[in-house]
Design a protein around this motif. Structure first.
Motif, short mmCIF file in Angstrom:
data_model
loop_
_atom_site.label_atom_id
_atom_site.label_comp_id
_atom_site.label_asym_id
_atom_site.label_seq_id
_atom_site.Cartn_x
_atom_site.Cartn_y
_atom_site.Cartn_z
N GLU A 1 -56.61 -8.32 53.40
CA GLU A 1 -56.86 -6.50 52.91
C GLU A 1 -55.92 -5.90 53.28
O GLU A 1 -55.06 -5.53 52.31
CB GLU A 1 -58.12 -6.41 54.55
CG GLU A 1 -59.32 -6.68 53.55
CD GLU A 1 -60.32 -6.03 54.83
OE1 GLU A 1 -59.93 -5.09 55.32
OE2 GLU A 1 -61.54 -6.43 54.48
N ALA B 1 -49.41 -4.57 48.47
CA ALA B 1 -49.33 -4.30 47.81
C ALA B 1 -49.47 -3.47 46.94
O ALA B 1 -48.49 -3.35 45.37
CB ALA B 1 -49.77 -5.92 46.81
N GLY B 2 -50.12 -1.99 46.83
CA GLY B 2 -50.45 -1.19 46.09
C GLY B 2 -49.67 0.27 46.19
O GLY B 2 -49.57 0.80 45.22
N LYS B 3 -48.17 -0.61 47.21
CA LYS B 3 -47.91 0.73 47.37
C LYS B 3 -46.27 0.58 47.19
O LYS B 3 -46.28 -0.90 46.51
CB LYS B 3 -47.23 1.50 49.04
CG LYS B 3 -48.87 1.33 49.68
CD LYS B 3 -48.59 2.25 51.23
CE LYS B 3 -49.81 2.40 51.84
NZ LYS B 3 -49.05 2.25 52.92
N GLY B 4 -45.66 1.51 46.48
CA GLY B 4 -44.48 0.98 46.19
C GLY B 4 -43.26 0.74 47.17
O GLY B 4 -43.88 0.42 48.68
N LYS C 1 -52.30 -7.06 53.53
CA LYS C 1 -51.30 -7.65 52.05
C LYS C 1 -52.24 -7.05 50.56
O LYS C 1 -50.95 -6.55 50.09
CB LYS C 1 -51.47 -9.21 51.64
CG LYS C 1 -51.08 -10.15 52.91
CD LYS C 1 -51.22 -11.40 52.45
CE LYS C 1 -50.74 -12.38 53.33
NZ LYS C 1 -50.67 -13.85 53.33
N ALA C 2 -53.32 -6.95 50.16
CA ALA C 2 -53.35 -6.09 49.22
C ALA C 2 -53.51 -4.42 49.43
O ALA C 2 -53.03 -3.68 48.29
CB ALA C 2 -55.35 -5.86 48.79
N LYS C 3 -53.60 -4.10 50.11
CA LYS C 3 -53.32 -2.21 50.70
C LYS C 3 -51.68 -2.70 50.38
O LYS C 3 -51.39 -1.71 50.20
CB LYS C 3 -53.71 -2.01 52.30
CG LYS C 3 -53.81 -0.91 52.87
CD LYS C 3 -53.99 -0.45 54.17
CE LYS C 3 -54.65 0.86 54.10
NZ LYS C 3 -54.65 1.39 55.12
#
Length: 63
Positions: free
Chosen positions: A41, A47-50, A43-45
């Motif tokens: 979770e 990865a979504g950010k710049g 990692k997914a969070k």
């Protein structure tokens, strides 16, 4: 009228589930799964950010 002749029928009661005793291996396995899920979770969070520190040139709306 006799009792609940016309009333709603009651469902039959289901037997209670027996609680399964967990040994140390099961507890350790479940704990490992929880930790792995949390990591995925995060990692997914992430990865979504710049990019975290972006001090690029800001443009104003004035000409």
């Amino acid at each position: 009228m006799l009792g609940r002749e016309d009333g709603k029928k009651q469902p039959l009661k289901q037997p209670k589930k027996q609680t399964k005793e967990m040994d140390e291996e099961d507890i350790a396995f479940k704990q490992k799964q929880k930790e792995q899920k949390k990591l995925e979770e995060l990692k997914a969070k992430a990865a979504g950010k710049g990019p975290l520190a972006s001090d690029g040139v800001k443009k104003s709306g004035k000409k």
